[in-house]
Design an enzyme around this catalytic site. Sequence first.
Site, mmCIF file in Angstrom:
data_model
loop_
_atom_site.group_PDB
_atom_site.id
_atom_site.type_symbol
_atom_site.label_atom_id
_atom_site.label_comp_id
_atom_site.label_asym_id
_atom_site.label_seq_id
_atom_site.Cartn_x
_atom_site.Cartn_y
_atom_site.Cartn_z
ATOM 1 N N ARG B 27 42.545 34.795 56.480
ATOM 2 C CA ARG B 27 42.063 36.183 56.466
ATOM 3 C C ARG B 27 43.228 37.185 56.336
ATOM 4 O O ARG B 27 43.188 38.270 56.919
ATOM 5 C CB ARG B 27 41.230 36.464 57.724
ATOM 6 N N ARG B 31 41.032 43.351 57.742
ATOM 7 C CA ARG B 31 40.927 44.661 58.396
ATOM 8 C C ARG B 31 42.138 45.095 59.203
ATOM 9 O O ARG B 31 42.253 46.256 59.570
ATOM 10 C CB ARG B 31 39.683 44.684 59.296
ATOM 11 N N ARG B 40 38.307 49.039 51.229
ATOM 12 C CA ARG B 40 36.950 48.743 51.655
ATOM 13 C C ARG B 40 36.108 50.012 51.771
ATOM 14 O O ARG B 40 34.926 50.013 51.425
ATOM 15 C CB ARG B 40 36.992 48.021 52.999
ATOM 16 N N ASP B 77 33.703 35.524 50.349
ATOM 17 C CA ASP B 77 33.026 35.118 51.584
ATOM 18 C C ASP B 77 32.371 33.761 51.355
ATOM 19 O O ASP B 77 31.933 33.467 50.241
ATOM 20 C CB ASP B 77 31.965 36.151 51.968
ATOM 21 N N TYR B 154 24.142 28.605 58.596
ATOM 22 C CA TYR B 154 23.807 30.016 58.363
ATOM 23 C C TYR B 154 22.441 30.163 57.708
ATOM 24 O O TYR B 154 21.662 31.046 58.040
ATOM 25 C CB TYR B 154 24.862 30.677 57.475
#
Lengths: 345, 345
Positions: B27, B31, B40, B77, B154
């Site tokens: 990652r 962020r 973003r 993703d 998921y």
Amino acid sequence: MNQLANDRFLRALRREAVDRTPVWIMRQAGRYLPEYRATRQRAGDFLTLCKTPDLACEVTLQPLDRFPLDAAILFSDILTIPDAMGLGLTLDEGVGPRFTRPIHEVTQIAQLGVPDPERDLRYVMDAVRLIKRELHGRVPLIGFAGSPWTLATYMIEGGGGDRDFKRAKQWVYAQPVELHRLLGIVTSAVIEYLRAQRAAGVDALMIFDTWGGALAAGAYREFSLDYMARIIEALGDAVPTILFTKGGGAWLEHIAATGCSAVGCDWTVDLGEARRRIGDRCAVQGNLDPAVLRAPIPAIEREVAATLAAYGKGPGHVFNLGHGITPDIDPTHVAALVAAVQRGI
Amino acid sequence: MNQLANDRFLRALRREAVDRTPVWIMRQAGRYLPEYRATRQRAGDFLTLCKTPDLACEVTLQPLDRFPLDAAILFSDILTIPDAMGLGLTLDEGVGPRFTRPIHEVTQIAQLGVPDPERDLRYVMDAVRLIKRELHGRVPLIGFAGSPWTLATYMIEGGGGDRDFKRAKQWVYAQPVELHRLLGIVTSAVIEYLRAQRAAGVDALMIFDTWGGALAAGAYREFSLDYMARIIEALGDAVPTILFTKGGGAWLEHIAATGCSAVGCDWTVDLGEARRRIGDRCAVQGNLDPAVLRAPIPAIEREVAATLAAYGKGPGHVFNLGHGITPDIDPTHVAALVAAVQRGI
């Protein structure tokens, strides 16, 4: 004297021959039982239930009246120690445990004392004595405590369930000396607490290291395992001990090296591999995935047989789940599990 | 052609000699970087960022402009595949991923098709081609997918983050045949997707088995590992592969036996023990606890050195965190980590 009608569990912990694999279930006295929910409702809340020996005794015995289990476990909570240290425990359903006075400053450590079990945790010792009397030697009684690291995690985080343990890990990496001081005090408290439970009559002791698995390998040894090893050493040979680190599958050899009687395994561990890795040093407890109990009964029977087969023949296996039973389980499924263990492979 | 100025990462995956341990960070485009947050914000939301090749390329390159990392990883993703299968992905901050049409009935499986990557996931392939062009061979580009079990989890849970995976485990124990059918389709989709990424230019492929660690040992092999092994086999030797099961510390030997190039390790694994257990079969990637990045820089340097020392001398180590970097990390701490890896032990 301590004459037991059924000592299968203690024999397995000593790796002695048994007629069949003993079985008990983590959180066997719990919300999945309607009789437990009734007693709890009478108590009003969870903490009152823990702190009232009559009621703690009542719920401890409830699963034994339903299922032919081979051990009872004291009904209590691992957070009784920090509560007795003055952190102010609240346990509200849905929210989880919280402390009103968590350890957020290093200066708070100096104010922590080691509780005197017979004075500050008298309700636990009274419950042990009462349960032992009411058991009439049917099965052994297990006492327990949280691991120092797990207790420190709750004391530092204060509750609220941060999965990353940001605060506690900040202590690990940024103030390790202070964390060691805190863990030293908590370890002394756990030793006194477990010795007192032993004196009050428990037949075996289990240490729950619920959050050890959140640590890196080196940090686990330094901040969790070493303190559990000190406890095992302090307890000596007077009582068999079970050490359970949830998520500790990579560290079984190290856990066994503490000198504990049995290593508790969660369901990620293959019991045959665990046995090979641990060797003859100690027994193994576990490890059915609690999720299996939601499946139809034939699937439960199949998975119980697979767990027994994974361990294989020979002594030293105590059957259990790999973690506590959840409130949504149908008690008839628990009965099927226990019967399947009793039938064996 | 694919001439790389820095092929340290690929050499380490092949267990060839390198001048120093290569490093990248799970990652790394994320962020914690203000420039990422700015891009973003321009995109509006996370999914638009994923689905706009220009923007995905921009954020992929951002960490490389800040830190001397040895690999780039495609910004995307793992849930692009079930999204392309028609489950309707939403990714809202704070809520996590959710599907508007999760798989709750067995009958839904028959309606699932295997997406054509160049048609249904064109935006990913376009991003790969654009990133490769913009990288100008500075470092290799890693492509990736979720493991079939993780994607199925998921798809069945639908989002909402049940830590116990009640629904998915119900399939494991109560309808395994149907789960195998679902996993078979998802596996075909992952194979097509990774082959297309390879054709579009990625230099290595990683499979993220984020939820494999929730499974019991036997169920892990049957419902997660076997499908990852099929993917590795289908990809052949054309591209190096990294297989990462979070919480898979007890299963490293089994993971290595799939024939992957490298086993990703989370921080619960001691890299020296991992190396001994895996032997010469494959490289190892990992495994600093991301929590270390919150500590002061001297502690970060100490822990990086300890991680390098745990692996020891010789080839086959790719330095990384044991899981993704979190949004609260100070980028100067990341710079200190990368510099410490470059300096070596």
